[in-house]
Scaffold this motif. Structure first.
Motif, PDB file in Angstrom:
ATOM      1  N   LEU A 152       0.814  -1.222   0.000  1.00 22.15           N
ATOM      2  CA  LEU A 152       0.000   0.000   0.000  1.00 22.15           C
ATOM      3  C   LEU A 152       0.847   1.272   0.000  1.00 22.15           C
ATOM      4  O   LEU A 152       0.302   2.373   0.024  1.00 22.15           O
ATOM      5  N   GLU A 153       2.170   1.107  -0.041  1.00 18.03           N
ATOM      6  CA  GLU A 153       3.053   2.277  -0.017  1.00 18.03           C
ATOM      7  C   GLU A 153       2.842   3.138  -1.257  1.00 18.03           C
ATOM      8  O   GLU A 153       2.835   2.646  -2.381  1.00 18.03           O
ATOM      9  N   GLY A 154       2.660   4.423  -1.066  1.00 21.68           N
ATOM     10  CA  GLY A 154       2.502   5.340  -2.194  1.00 21.68           C
ATOM     11  C   GLY A 154       1.097   5.436  -2.745  1.00 21.68           C
ATOM     12  O   GLY A 154       0.809   6.299  -3.574  1.00 21.68           O
ATOM     13  N   ALA A 190       1.133 -13.066   1.761  1.00 17.96           N
ATOM     14  CA  ALA A 190       0.135 -12.777   0.718  1.00 17.96           C
ATOM     15  C   ALA A 190      -1.268 -12.712   1.316  1.00 17.96           C
ATOM     16  O   ALA A 190      -2.059 -11.811   0.998  1.00 17.96           O
ATOM     17  N   ALA A 191      -1.573 -13.652   2.189  1.00 19.80           N
ATOM     18  CA  ALA A 191      -2.892 -13.669   2.821  1.00 19.80           C
ATOM     19  C   ALA A 191      -3.091 -12.428   3.700  1.00 19.80           C
ATOM     20  O   ALA A 191      -4.180 -11.838   3.725  1.00 19.80           O
ATOM     21  N   GLN A 192      -2.033 -12.013   4.405  1.00 21.29           N
ATOM     22  CA  GLN A 192      -2.121 -10.835   5.269  1.00 21.29           C
ATOM     23  C   GLN A 192      -2.327  -9.563   4.452  1.00 21.29           C
ATOM     24  O   GLN A 192      -3.139  -8.709   4.798  1.00 21.29           O
ATOM     25  N   VAL A 193      -1.562  -9.454   3.350  1.00 22.86           N
ATOM     26  CA  VAL A 193      -1.698  -8.276   2.490  1.00 22.86           C
ATOM     27  C   VAL A 193      -3.101  -8.233   1.892  1.00 22.86           C
ATOM     28  O   VAL A 193      -3.749  -7.182   1.862  1.00 22.86           O
ATOM     29  N   ALA A 194      -3.588  -9.387   1.408  1.00 24.61           N
ATOM     30  CA  ALA A 194      -4.930  -9.445   0.824  1.00 24.61           C
ATOM     31  C   ALA A 194      -5.987  -9.013   1.837  1.00 24.61           C
ATOM     32  O   ALA A 194      -6.903  -8.242   1.515  1.00 24.61           O
ATOM     33  N   GLU A 195      -5.843  -9.478   3.066  1.00 20.70           N
ATOM     34  CA  GLU A 195      -6.799  -9.120   4.113  1.00 20.70           C
ATOM     35  C   GLU A 195      -6.743  -7.623   4.410  1.00 20.70           C
ATOM     36  O   GLU A 195      -7.777  -6.966   4.588  1.00 20.70           O
ATOM     37  N   GLU A 196      -5.516  -7.087   4.452  1.00 24.91           N
ATOM     38  CA  GLU A 196      -5.351  -5.654   4.723  1.00 24.91           C
ATOM     39  C   GLU A 196      -5.983  -4.811   3.617  1.00 24.91           C
ATOM     40  O   GLU A 196      -6.674  -3.826   3.881  1.00 24.91           O
ATOM     41  N   VAL A 197      -5.765  -5.212   2.361  1.00 23.82           N
ATOM     42  CA  VAL A 197      -6.317  -4.464   1.224  1.00 23.82           C
ATOM     43  C   VAL A 197      -7.844  -4.543   1.237  1.00 23.82           C
ATOM     44  O   VAL A 197      -8.536  -3.541   1.028  1.00 23.82           O
ATOM     45  N   ARG A 198      -8.389  -5.738   1.518  1.00 23.10           N
ATOM     46  CA  ARG A 198      -9.853  -5.891   1.548  1.00 23.10           C
ATOM     47  C   ARG A 198     -10.465  -5.086   2.695  1.00 23.10           C
ATOM     48  O   ARG A 198     -11.550  -4.515   2.545  1.00 23.10           O
ATOM     49  N   THR A 199      -9.765  -5.031   3.826  1.00 23.42           N
ATOM     50  CA  THR A 199     -10.239  -4.238   4.964  1.00 23.42           C
ATOM     51  C   THR A 199     -10.230  -2.755   4.617  1.00 23.42           C
ATOM     52  O   THR A 199     -11.160  -2.010   4.954  1.00 23.42           O
ATOM     53  N   HIS A 200      -9.177  -2.331   3.907  1.00 22.09           N
ATOM     54  CA  HIS A 200      -8.984  -0.914   3.604  1.00 22.09           C
ATOM     55  C   HIS A 200      -9.932  -0.428   2.513  1.00 22.09           C
ATOM     56  O   HIS A 200     -10.481   0.667   2.591  1.00 22.09           O
ATOM     57  N   PHE A 201     -10.137  -1.248   1.464  1.00 24.03           N
ATOM     58  CA  PHE A 201     -10.899  -0.794   0.294  1.00 24.03           C
ATOM     59  C   PHE A 201     -12.295  -1.408   0.171  1.00 24.03           C
ATOM     60  O   PHE A 201     -13.112  -0.930  -0.604  1.00 24.03           O
ATOM     61  N   GLY A 202     -12.565  -2.483   0.893  1.00 15.46           N
ATOM     62  CA  GLY A 202     -13.912  -3.046   0.899  1.00 15.46           C
ATOM     63  C   GLY A 202     -14.361  -3.584  -0.443  1.00 15.46           C
ATOM     64  O   GLY A 202     -13.664  -4.341  -1.105  1.00 15.46           O
ATOM     65  N   LYS A 203     -15.544  -3.135  -0.892  1.00 14.07           N
ATOM     66  CA  LYS A 203     -16.194  -3.726  -2.061  1.00 14.07           C
ATOM     67  C   LYS A 203     -15.489  -3.421  -3.375  1.00 14.07           C
ATOM     68  O   LYS A 203     -15.793  -4.053  -4.399  1.00 14.07           O
ATOM     69  N   GLU A 204     -14.563  -2.469  -3.388  1.00 11.31           N
ATOM     70  CA  GLU A 204     -13.831  -2.193  -4.630  1.00 11.31           C
ATOM     71  C   GLU A 204     -12.874  -3.336  -5.008  1.00 11.31           C
ATOM     72  O   GLU A 204     -12.464  -3.458  -6.157  1.00 11.31           O
ATOM     73  N   VAL A 205     -12.497  -4.156  -4.027  1.00 13.27           N
ATOM     74  CA  VAL A 205     -11.543  -5.236  -4.289  1.00 13.27           C
ATOM     75  C   VAL A 205     -12.256  -6.410  -4.959  1.00 13.27           C
ATOM     76  O   VAL A 205     -13.266  -6.910  -4.448  1.00 13.27           O
ATOM     77  N   LEU A 206     -11.742  -6.850  -6.114  1.00 11.95           N
ATOM     78  CA  LEU A 206     -12.336  -8.003  -6.792  1.00 11.95           C
ATOM     79  C   LEU A 206     -12.151  -9.264  -5.945  1.00 11.95           C
ATOM     80  O   LEU A 206     -11.128  -9.424  -5.273  1.00 11.95           O
ATOM     81  N   ARG A 207     -13.135 -10.155  -6.014  1.00 14.15           N
ATOM     82  CA  ARG A 207     -12.999 -11.444  -5.319  1.00 14.15           C
ATOM     83  C   ARG A 207     -11.862 -12.255  -5.946  1.00 14.15           C
ATOM     84  O   ARG A 207     -11.147 -12.984  -5.275  1.00 14.15           O
ATOM     85  N   THR A 208     -11.722 -12.118  -7.260  1.00 19.11           N
ATOM     86  CA  THR A 208     -10.678 -12.857  -7.981  1.00 19.11           C
ATOM     87  C   THR A 208      -9.329 -12.192  -7.764  1.00 19.11           C
ATOM     88  O   THR A 208      -9.205 -10.971  -7.904  1.00 19.11           O
TER      89      THR A 208
END
Length: 280
Positions: A152-154, A190-208
């Motif tokens: 998420l840097e930058g 990878a799982a931690q980053v994915a969880e962090e991104v989904r927490t941060h951006f919510g529904k904008e993150v594709l399931r795929t």
């Protein structure tokens, strides 16, 4: 759709060309605009982009019509590309003195008369005038985020720029899609980053999410997307599913769509340039 992230090596170009090919294989007419002076999207689509080739530089700086530089991609029916050449490297400076410097790409796309379902713009890894042109021309921003440390840097600066462009130049611009790339399911990171991104951006993150894949990395060296290089690979199937997910998001809630994988397979079988046969 503007594919942007000023962080290098996150899969912008890979995402642009493979989503574009996936959307075309689903039966759409898709244009890829290569705004990166390195021209990697043009290379991946098998498009010649040496210095003398008419390119997006001529459109931005010389006001040439977009239709004069757009060429069809041989491998995928319905896919087209406006290539980049090394001349684009100087366009940032040349654009500074031009009238309406931020909206030259927007005007070119508006003046393009051929029917299109999607336009995907591949941005350079910076937030200069080329990326601003893309943001002014686009309706949606797609941000690929790699599942690595500092993912998420930058991003804050990119989101701030999107807000600035929306406030002053393009009111309809919004971040519609976050795509997780280079996902390695074997690692906790990878799982931690994915969880962090989904927490941060919510529904904008594709399931795929897009897996880390040798096939995806190899395909550009053959002038192909992974969809034609190895259609059955995990990378190709992931991009097809991501494109389908994005396409369905753009439909009204009351429209039901049947996804026909045989249709996609038939379009791939009719591709005479596929090198996937014999490649294990």
């Amino acid at each position: 759709m503007v594919v942007a992230n000023q962080k290098g090596g996150v899969g912008k170009t890979t995402t642009t060309v493979n989503l574009a090919a996936s959307l075309a294989l689903h039966g759409n007419r898709v244009l890829v605009v290569d705004l990166d002076p390195q021209g990697n999207a043009s290379t991946a689509l098998g498009i010649d982009h040496h210095a003398e080739v008419p390119s997006i530089y001529d459109v931005l700086v010389e006001s040439k019509p977009l239709s004069d530089v757009v060429v069809p991609v041989a491998d995928v029916e319905g896919l087209f590309c406006a290539p980049a050449t090394i001349d684009l490297a100087g366009a940032e400076i040349e654009l500074v003195s031009l009238v309406a410097r931020e909206s030259r790409l927007q005007r070119a796309i508006e003046g393009y008369e051929q029917p299109l379902d999607y336009v995907l713009i591949d941005c350079p890894p910076s937030l200069g005038l080329l990326t601003v042109n893309a943001l002014v021309a686009g309706a949606e921003v797609v941000i690929p985020i790699q599942c690595e440390y500092y993912a998420l840097e930058g991003l804050g600066q990119l989101l701030k720029n999107v807000d600035l462009v929306r406030a002053h130049l393009n009111p309809q611009l919004h971040v519609s899609t976050i795509l997780l790339t280079m996902y390695d399911g074997r690692t906790r990171l990878a799982a931690q980053v994915a969880e962090e991104v989904r927490t941060h951006f919510g529904k904008e993150v594709l399931r795929t999410s897009i897996p880390r894949s040798v096939r995806i990395s190899e395909a550009p060296s053959y002038g192909q997307t992974v969809l034609t290089y190895d259609p059955g690979s995990s990378g190709a199937l992931s991009y097809l599913e991501a494109a389908r997910e994005m396409a369905l998001r753009g439909l009204p809630a009351n429209v039901a769509v049947e996804y026909d994988p045989e249709h996609v397979e038939q379009r791939q079988e009719h591709n005479p340039h596929s090198m996937s046969e014999g490649i294990q």
